[in-house]
Design a protein around this motif. Structure first.
Motif, PDB file in Angstrom:
ATOM      1  N   GLU A 144       0.820  -1.209   0.000  1.00 22.97           N
ATOM      2  CA  GLU A 144       0.000   0.000   0.000  1.00 22.97           C
ATOM      3  C   GLU A 144       0.858   1.264   0.000  1.00 22.97           C
ATOM      4  O   GLU A 144       0.365   2.355   0.292  1.00 22.97           O
ATOM      5  CB  GLU A 144      -0.924   0.008   1.229  1.00 22.97           C
ATOM      6  CG  GLU A 144      -1.848  -1.201   1.322  1.00 22.97           C
ATOM      7  CD  GLU A 144      -2.785  -1.292   0.119  1.00 22.97           C
ATOM      8  OE1 GLU A 144      -3.268  -0.232  -0.327  1.00 22.97           O
ATOM      9  OE2 GLU A 144      -3.017  -2.406  -0.364  1.00 22.97           O
ATOM     10  N   LEU A 145       2.118   1.124  -0.335  1.00 24.54           N
ATOM     11  CA  LEU A 145       3.051   2.241  -0.282  1.00 24.54           C
ATOM     12  C   LEU A 145       2.613   3.389  -1.189  1.00 24.54           C
ATOM     13  O   LEU A 145       2.278   3.184  -2.357  1.00 24.54           O
ATOM     14  CB  LEU A 145       4.441   1.766  -0.714  1.00 24.54           C
ATOM     15  CG  LEU A 145       5.603   2.745  -0.590  1.00 24.54           C
ATOM     16  CD1 LEU A 145       5.917   3.011   0.873  1.00 24.54           C
ATOM     17  CD2 LEU A 145       6.828   2.202  -1.321  1.00 24.54           C
ATOM     18  N   ARG A 146       2.632   4.594  -0.647  1.00 28.02           N
ATOM     19  CA  ARG A 146       2.285   5.784  -1.425  1.00 28.02           C
ATOM     20  C   ARG A 146       3.553   6.489  -1.890  1.00 28.02           C
ATOM     21  O   ARG A 146       4.605   6.367  -1.269  1.00 28.02           O
ATOM     22  CB  ARG A 146       1.420   6.733  -0.596  1.00 28.02           C
ATOM     23  CG  ARG A 146       0.066   6.146  -0.234  1.00 28.02           C
ATOM     24  CD  ARG A 146      -0.798   7.157   0.496  1.00 28.02           C
ATOM     25  NE  ARG A 146      -0.250   7.510   1.804  1.00 28.02           N
ATOM     26  CZ  ARG A 146      -0.461   6.805   2.912  1.00 28.02           C
ATOM     27  NH1 ARG A 146      -1.198   5.706   2.859  1.00 28.02           N
ATOM     28  NH2 ARG A 146       0.061   7.194   4.058  1.00 28.02           N
ATOM     29  N   GLU A 147       3.438   7.265  -2.968  1.00 27.28           N
ATOM     30  CA  GLU A 147       4.596   7.988  -3.481  1.00 27.28           C
ATOM     31  C   GLU A 147       4.977   9.160  -2.584  1.00 27.28           C
ATOM     32  O   GLU A 147       6.130   9.597  -2.580  1.00 27.28           O
ATOM     33  CB  GLU A 147       4.339   8.458  -4.906  1.00 27.28           C
ATOM     34  CG  GLU A 147       4.227   7.303  -5.903  1.00 27.28           C
ATOM     35  CD  GLU A 147       4.081   7.769  -7.331  1.00 27.28           C
ATOM     36  OE1 GLU A 147       4.170   8.989  -7.576  1.00 27.28           O
ATOM     37  OE2 GLU A 147       3.886   6.910  -8.214  1.00 27.28           O
ATOM     38  N   SER A 148       4.013   9.663  -1.822  1.00 22.51           N
ATOM     39  CA  SER A 148       4.270  10.759  -0.898  1.00 22.51           C
ATOM     40  C   SER A 148       3.416  10.534   0.339  1.00 22.51           C
ATOM     41  O   SER A 148       2.223  10.240   0.221  1.00 22.51           O
ATOM     42  CB  SER A 148       3.917  12.101  -1.553  1.00 22.51           C
ATOM     43  OG  SER A 148       4.077  13.168  -0.643  1.00 22.51           O
ATOM     44  N   GLU A 149       4.020  10.647   1.509  1.00 24.03           N
ATOM     45  CA  GLU A 149       3.287  10.363   2.737  1.00 24.03           C
ATOM     46  C   GLU A 149       3.941  11.062   3.921  1.00 24.03           C
ATOM     47  O   GLU A 149       5.115  11.445   3.871  1.00 24.03           O
ATOM     48  CB  GLU A 149       3.248   8.854   2.988  1.00 24.03           C
ATOM     49  CG  GLU A 149       4.634   8.216   3.085  1.00 24.03           C
ATOM     50  CD  GLU A 149       4.570   6.701   3.142  1.00 24.03           C
ATOM     51  OE1 GLU A 149       3.491   6.140   3.382  1.00 24.03           O
ATOM     52  OE2 GLU A 149       5.627   6.072   2.947  1.00 24.03           O
ATOM     53  N   ASP A 150       3.163  11.230   4.962  1.00 19.93           N
ATOM     54  CA  ASP A 150       3.722  11.722   6.219  1.00 19.93           C
ATOM     55  C   ASP A 150       4.363  10.553   6.949  1.00 19.93           C
ATOM     56  O   ASP A 150       3.765   9.481   7.063  1.00 19.93           O
ATOM     57  CB  ASP A 150       2.625  12.348   7.091  1.00 19.93           C
ATOM     58  CG  ASP A 150       2.159  13.690   6.557  1.00 19.93           C
ATOM     59  OD1 ASP A 150       3.001  14.437   6.023  1.00 19.93           O
ATOM     60  OD2 ASP A 150       0.952  13.986   6.669  1.00 19.93           O
ATOM     61  N   ASP A 151       5.575  10.753   7.423  1.00 19.09           N
ATOM     62  CA  ASP A 151       6.286   9.711   8.152  1.00 19.09           C
ATOM     63  C   ASP A 151       6.042   9.911   9.646  1.00 19.09           C
ATOM     64  O   ASP A 151       6.608  10.830  10.244  1.00 19.09           O
ATOM     65  CB  ASP A 151       7.777   9.786   7.838  1.00 19.09           C
ATOM     66  CG  ASP A 151       8.559   8.633   8.442  1.00 19.09           C
ATOM     67  OD1 ASP A 151       8.106   8.076   9.462  1.00 19.09           O
ATOM     68  OD2 ASP A 151       9.617   8.294   7.892  1.00 19.09           O
ATOM     69  N   PRO A 152       5.200   9.071  10.267  1.00 20.14           N
ATOM     70  CA  PRO A 152       4.891   9.253  11.688  1.00 20.14           C
ATOM     71  C   PRO A 152       6.040   8.851  12.608  1.00 20.14           C
ATOM     72  O   PRO A 152       6.072   9.239  13.773  1.00 20.14           O
ATOM     73  CB  PRO A 152       3.686   8.327  11.894  1.00 20.14           C
ATOM     74  CG  PRO A 152       3.884   7.235  10.889  1.00 20.14           C
ATOM     75  CD  PRO A 152       4.499   7.909   9.687  1.00 20.14           C
ATOM     76  N   VAL A 153       6.985   8.085  12.086  1.00 19.40           N
ATOM     77  CA  VAL A 153       8.101   7.611  12.905  1.00 19.40           C
ATOM     78  C   VAL A 153       9.146   8.703  13.102  1.00 19.40           C
ATOM     79  O   VAL A 153       9.607   8.963  14.213  1.00 19.40           O
ATOM     80  CB  VAL A 153       8.747   6.363  12.272  1.00 19.40           C
ATOM     81  CG1 VAL A 153       9.948   5.904  13.099  1.00 19.40           C
ATOM     82  CG2 VAL A 153       7.719   5.239  12.146  1.00 19.40           C
ATOM     83  N   PHE A 154       9.494   9.388  12.014  1.00 18.48           N
ATOM     84  CA  PHE A 154      10.554  10.393  12.083  1.00 18.48           C
ATOM     85  C   PHE A 154      10.019  11.826  12.020  1.00 18.48           C
ATOM     86  O   PHE A 154      10.781  12.779  12.129  1.00 18.48           O
ATOM     87  CB  PHE A 154      11.577  10.164  10.969  1.00 18.48           C
ATOM     88  CG  PHE A 154      12.286   8.838  11.093  1.00 18.48           C
ATOM     89  CD1 PHE A 154      13.280   8.653  12.044  1.00 18.48           C
ATOM     90  CD2 PHE A 154      11.934   7.769  10.289  1.00 18.48           C
ATOM     91  CE1 PHE A 154      13.919   7.441  12.174  1.00 18.48           C
ATOM     92  CE2 PHE A 154      12.571   6.547  10.410  1.00 18.48           C
ATOM     93  CZ  PHE A 154      13.568   6.376  11.366  1.00 18.48           C
ATOM     94  N   GLY A 155       8.709  11.972  11.823  1.00 18.90           N
ATOM     95  CA  GLY A 155       8.088  13.281  11.899  1.00 18.90           C
ATOM     96  C   GLY A 155       8.417  14.228  10.769  1.00 18.90           C
ATOM     97  O   GLY A 155       8.620  15.423  11.002  1.00 18.90           O
TER      98      GLY A 155
END
Length: 261
Positions: free
Chosen positions: A163-174
């Motif tokens: 389900e990988l998106r080309e652009s996303e918010d990374d909740p792990v590294f902010g």
């Protein structure tokens, strides 16, 4: 500001030994535009390169198009010699060096003294602890102060990336995370490598489509998926190291354990 390379290899396909030009993937111009857009909106963005095929395609696109994006790699201290050698090959080919980030030597020493050099075979928690020290913490340092990072992840690589998106918010590294090759196929990656004569890790020619630390990676067998050689003693839905922990957000993880060899 980095100046573009003369006669940019990002737009100049090489000629095969038979004298015929090898066509790049149809997605190539769109990839360059995507990277240009990332550089314009996030001038502090950087590619986290594993030095494997996908990241070499992105490295070629960035350097070849003269984009002022950073590129770094994580030298965990357990990489294959062939992988480490890619750092100098990149500098020789493109005339630009990539940054190398290494783990805290004291944290590595304490882990080894407490658990043993290859304790990651014993359990998923010990494996992830090793990954945390050798990969995740160095990545956290490399991303500190940045607004975005770029990866070479693709959807077809693993069940954890479907389900990988080309652009996303990374909740792990902010910060913002870009995966510009998300929709690319394995064949398209290698078409680009052939078309532009992009240097690549010779382990790929020996059955390693996905390359990580030497003790945690093996060649795959016929019919296995592309990441079957990574942490092969675990089930396929737990094969992330923490660099891309968001991939596991909606996937139930089960574990298969083996005894230490």
């Amino acid at each position: 500001m980095t100046m573009p390379l003369p006669k940019s290899p990002a737009t100049a396909p090489v000629t095969s030994s038979a004298g015929a030009s090898v066509a790049p993937p149809a997605r190539w111009p769109a990839l360059i535009e995507t990277l240009r857009d990332i550089a314009a909106r996030h001038p502090d963005a950087a590619l986290a390169s594993s030095l494997a095929a996908e990241d070499m395609v992105l490295t070629h696109a960035i350097f070849g198009a003269g984009l002022d994006l950073g590129i770094f790699t994580l030298d965990t201290g357990r990489l294959n010699a062939e992988t480490v050698a890619m750092i100098d090959r990149i500098a020789a080919r493109y005339g630009r060096a990539i940054s190398v980030v290494r783990p805290d030597p004291r944290a590595v020493r304490e882990y080894v003294e407490a658990n043993g050099l290859n304790a990651f075979y014993e359990s998923v928690p010990l494996r992830k602890s090793c990954c945390e020290i050798r990969k995740v913490e160095p990545l956290r340092r490399a991303l500190a102060g940045r607004s975005a990072w770029i990866t070479g992840q693709r959807r077809e690589q693993a069940v954890t990336r479907g389900e990988l998106r080309e652009s996303e918010d990374d909740p792990v590294f902010g910060l913002r995370k870009f995966n510009p090759l998300a929709a690319w196929t394995h064949d398209e990656v290698w078409q680009a490598i052939r078309a532009f004569g992009i240097p690549y890790n010779p382990l790929h020619d020996r059955g390693y489509p996905s390359i990580g630390c030497e003790p945690c990676t093996r060649a795959i067998r016929p019919g296995e998926d592309l990441r079957a050689g990574r942490w092969w003693w675990e089930s396929s839905d737990s094969k992330e190291c923490g660099l891309h922990a968001g991939n596991l957000a909606s996937i139930p993880v089960s574990v298969v354990s083996i005894k230490t060899p």
